[in-house]
Design a protein around this motif. Structure first.
Motif, mmCIF file in Angstrom:
data_model
loop_
_atom_site.group_PDB
_atom_site.id
_atom_site.type_symbol
_atom_site.label_atom_id
_atom_site.label_comp_id
_atom_site.label_asym_id
_atom_site.label_seq_id
_atom_site.Cartn_x
_atom_site.Cartn_y
_atom_site.Cartn_z
ATOM 1 N N LEU A 224 -42.689 -6.725 19.571
ATOM 2 C CA LEU A 224 -42.797 -8.173 19.626
ATOM 3 C C LEU A 224 -43.969 -8.561 20.514
ATOM 4 O O LEU A 224 -44.366 -7.815 21.407
ATOM 5 C CB LEU A 224 -41.501 -8.787 20.182
ATOM 6 C CG LEU A 224 -40.204 -8.481 19.439
ATOM 7 C CD1 LEU A 224 -39.012 -9.008 20.232
ATOM 8 C CD2 LEU A 224 -40.225 -9.080 18.046
ATOM 9 N N MET A 228 -45.304 -14.608 22.830
ATOM 10 C CA MET A 228 -44.288 -15.441 22.193
ATOM 11 C C MET A 228 -43.093 -15.631 23.110
ATOM 12 O O MET A 228 -42.587 -16.753 23.280
ATOM 13 C CB MET A 228 -43.856 -14.802 20.864
ATOM 14 C CG MET A 228 -42.826 -15.616 20.077
ATOM 15 S SD MET A 228 -41.094 -15.241 20.495
ATOM 16 C CE MET A 228 -40.904 -13.642 19.704
ATOM 17 N N GLY A 421 -33.564 -9.112 16.523
ATOM 18 C CA GLY A 421 -34.863 -9.632 16.103
ATOM 19 C C GLY A 421 -34.766 -11.047 15.578
ATOM 20 O O GLY A 421 -35.606 -11.901 15.900
ATOM 21 N N GLU A 422 -33.715 -11.326 14.779
ATOM 22 C CA GLU A 422 -33.527 -12.680 14.254
ATOM 23 C C GLU A 422 -33.231 -13.671 15.373
ATOM 24 O O GLU A 422 -33.640 -14.843 15.317
ATOM 25 C CB GLU A 422 -32.398 -12.678 13.226
ATOM 26 C CG GLU A 422 -32.716 -11.896 11.961
ATOM 27 C CD GLU A 422 -31.518 -11.805 11.019
ATOM 28 O OE1 GLU A 422 -30.538 -12.551 11.238
ATOM 29 O OE2 GLU A 422 -31.570 -10.972 10.088
ATOM 30 N N PHE A 424 -34.403 -13.639 18.448
ATOM 31 C CA PHE A 424 -35.678 -14.017 19.080
ATOM 32 C C PHE A 424 -36.384 -15.077 18.240
ATOM 33 O O PHE A 424 -36.947 -16.039 18.775
ATOM 34 C CB PHE A 424 -36.579 -12.797 19.241
ATOM 35 C CG PHE A 424 -36.273 -11.956 20.445
ATOM 36 C CD1 PHE A 424 -36.473 -12.452 21.730
ATOM 37 C CD2 PHE A 424 -35.799 -10.665 20.309
ATOM 38 C CE1 PHE A 424 -36.195 -11.675 22.843
ATOM 39 C CE2 PHE A 424 -35.528 -9.877 21.418
ATOM 40 C CZ PHE A 424 -35.725 -10.382 22.687
ATOM 41 N N THR A 425 -36.365 -14.902 16.922
ATOM 42 C CA THR A 425 -37.008 -15.876 16.033
ATOM 43 C C THR A 425 -36.336 -17.239 16.131
ATOM 44 O O THR A 425 -37.000 -18.283 16.177
ATOM 45 C CB THR A 425 -36.966 -15.367 14.578
ATOM 46 O OG1 THR A 425 -37.631 -14.099 14.497
ATOM 47 C CG2 THR A 425 -37.645 -16.356 13.641
ATOM 48 N N ARG A 426 -34.993 -17.266 16.161
ATOM 49 C CA ARG A 426 -34.271 -18.541 16.289
ATOM 50 C C ARG A 426 -34.605 -19.233 17.605
ATOM 51 O O ARG A 426 -34.784 -20.453 17.642
ATOM 52 C CB ARG A 426 -32.759 -18.300 16.191
ATOM 53 C CG ARG A 426 -32.256 -18.045 14.791
ATOM 54 C CD ARG A 426 -30.736 -18.262 14.703
ATOM 55 N NE ARG A 426 -30.027 -17.405 15.636
ATOM 56 C CZ ARG A 426 -29.652 -16.157 15.363
ATOM 57 N NH1 ARG A 426 -29.934 -15.626 14.186
ATOM 58 N NH2 ARG A 426 -28.993 -15.431 16.249
ATOM 59 N N GLU A 428 -37.368 -18.948 19.314
ATOM 60 C CA GLU A 428 -38.738 -19.439 19.245
ATOM 61 C C GLU A 428 -38.803 -20.737 18.452
ATOM 62 O O GLU A 428 -39.445 -21.712 18.872
ATOM 63 C CB GLU A 428 -39.622 -18.365 18.611
ATOM 64 C CG GLU A 428 -41.097 -18.475 18.965
ATOM 65 C CD GLU A 428 -41.831 -19.467 18.086
ATOM 66 O OE1 GLU A 428 -42.846 -20.029 18.545
ATOM 67 O OE2 GLU A 428 -41.396 -19.677 16.943
ATOM 68 N N LEU A 429 -38.107 -20.799 17.317
ATOM 69 C CA LEU A 429 -38.113 -22.007 16.485
ATOM 70 C C LEU A 429 -37.391 -23.167 17.172
ATOM 71 O O LEU A 429 -37.871 -24.305 17.171
ATOM 72 C CB LEU A 429 -37.462 -21.709 15.132
ATOM 73 C CG LEU A 429 -38.237 -20.750 14.211
ATOM 74 C CD1 LEU A 429 -37.409 -20.415 12.978
ATOM 75 C CD2 LEU A 429 -39.572 -21.359 13.809
#
Length: 457
Positions: A224, A228, A421-422, A424-426, A428-429
């Motif tokens: 990653l 970010m 991993g998902e 971290f994406t949530r 960030e969004l």
């Protein structure tokens, strides 16, 4: 007294030495992936010249007059500790992870120094080093000091390492002696925290508390971008460690839901490592950290709120003496009979379900025997009844996340790893959407952010 021939062993490190069990070994498993030519004899000679600057890498654990100590191994042979394995084909992450899992329950022989490096070469360019180290030698920060000493900051290298950070040229940081009243206050708070932890009820009974098996999964996420994570932390006035703990909490919530567990009534508790070492003392090795019991926000569905709750919990713990109390507990158990130590360890590990740690690695690229270190990761061992550990490691602008999971407690480890991993994406969004309405300067480009130092605490 020559520290290379004989040195006392702290009772805290002795506790770690005795924690090995049939289904949980106190071995830090790490992997270093290199790009470039491998000259194995040159590599081994380089390690042979540098690593023994730390006496523990040529010593075994013994007892003198009933006290544990480090004693030089008269039969030390670097060839037993740095070995080469050649593969007929180029390896990928999945194959490396299968190899790690097969090694995870192989105990390090106690009759020689408690470490081993397996150099794995394949047909393509590059190679990997599987570095296994017993926890009694050092913790994560000490391991990073060793790796910096072993490696160089450029392709140019020789047998002699740089003097900066050299273990034979470092000096320990001496803290001033506190006043008697301050010491009394400190130890009274330590006692209060130990009492609190003892009375803390065991963690929520989920699949994560199932009896341990002898099968393990060691998994990695693709790297990653550190920039970010730093952006997410900045938007929420949090730390990267807060973001890391919140992401694991979000992944555990979804995974347990998919496994049919009820997650809205009570939080899952984690044991989060807390560094207590002066950075200048890392060359001394040993273990200088505490574990803190954290209620992970697994009851909360919203990603932003998960981060807010995590940040509040971590700030409260930083202001407490709980990390010092658990470090003192580990020192205390080193004086007790092994059977009693194991009993106390089971009681304390029943308070949590997972271990979380983060390790701050070098901020710039490193090289070993002329080859570039492109990636590195480690897997945190667990003790007592715990069988699930998450680790985050930073290196040269990247974050590497790893999972060590017992099959009886996590039946679908790849799914749990994917959910991290998902998560971290949530995060960030969710945090970007919250920050969007506010008027603020344009964000810096990723290249500029990636050059900043990592602050993981």
């Amino acid at each position: 007294m020559n520290p290379f021939e004989f040195a006392p062993m702290t009772r805290r490190d002795y506790s770690w030495f005795r924690m090995d069990a049939g289904k949980n070994l106190m071995v830090i498993n790490s992997v270093l992936v290199f790009e470039g030519r491998l000259d194995f004899e040159e590599l081994r000679a380089n390690i042979e010249h540098r690593l023994p600057n730390y006496p523990r890498f040529t010593q075994i654990v013994a007892k003198r007059n009933g006290a544990p100590c480090w004693v030089r191994d008269p039969a030390f042979d670097i060839r037993r500790h740095v070995e080469l394995t050649r593969l007929d084909q180029e390896f990928n992450d999945a194959e490396l992870q299968q190899h790690f899992a097969a090694q995870a329950l192989h105990a390090l022989p106690h009759e020689r120094p408690l470490w081993h490096m397996q150099v794995v070469q394949h047909r393509g360019s590059g190679y990997a080093i599987v570095f296994r180290l017993h926890h009694c030698i050092t913790d994560g920060e000490g391991l990073m000091h060793v790796l910096k000493h072993l490696t160089d900051d450029s392709h140019d290298h020789g047998f002699a390492p740089a003097l900066e950070g050299h273990p034979q040229h470092c000096r320990a940081v001496v803290n001033p002696i506190c006043k008697k009243a301050q010491r009394l206050l400190f130890w009274s708070r330590i006692s209060a925290q130990l009492a609190r932890l003892t009375l803390l009820r065991p963690d929520l009974r989920t699949r994560l508390k199932a009896p341990l098996s002898r099968e393990k999964s060691l998994l990695l996420l693709p790297p990653l971008d550190l920039a970010m994570l730093r952006s997410v932390a900045k938007r929420m006035n949090a730390t990267i460690n807060d973001v890391w703990v919140a992401a694991v909490a979000g992944a555990l919530r979804q995974y347990l839901q998919e496994q049919g567990e009820r997650v809205d009534e009570r939080a899952v508790r984690g044991a989060v490592t807390f560094n207590l070492r002066n950075k200048g003392d890392a060359f001394l090795l040993g273990n200088h950290f505490g574990l803190v019991a954290v209620d992970l926000p697994t009851c909360e569905a919203d990603a932003s709120e998960q981060l807010r709750q995590t940040s509040r919990h971590m700030r409260a713990i930083k202001a407490s003496h709980q990390p010092h109390a658990t470090m003192f507990f580990l020192t205390l158990t080193g004086f007790l009979p092994r059977l009693l130590q194991n009993l106390l360890l089971k009681i304390f590990t029943s308070k949590g379900s997972v271990v979380l740690t983060n390790v701050e690695g070098p901020t710039q690229l490193r090289y070993l025997a002329g080859a570039r270190l492109s990636r590195m990761a480690c897997w945190v061992p667990q003790a007592g009844t715990m069988g699930v550990g998450f680790a985050l490691m930073s290196y040269a602008g990247q974050i590497q996340v790893s999972l060590f999971a017992d099959h009886a407690q996590v039946a679908d480890a790849p799914r749990l790893m994917a959910l991290v991993g998902e998560a971290f994406t949530r995060l960030e969004l969710a945090t970007r959407e919250q920050a969007a309405p506010a008027t603020s300067p344009a964000p810096l480009p990723a290249q500029a952010l990636a050059g900043a130092d990592a602050q993981l605490s």
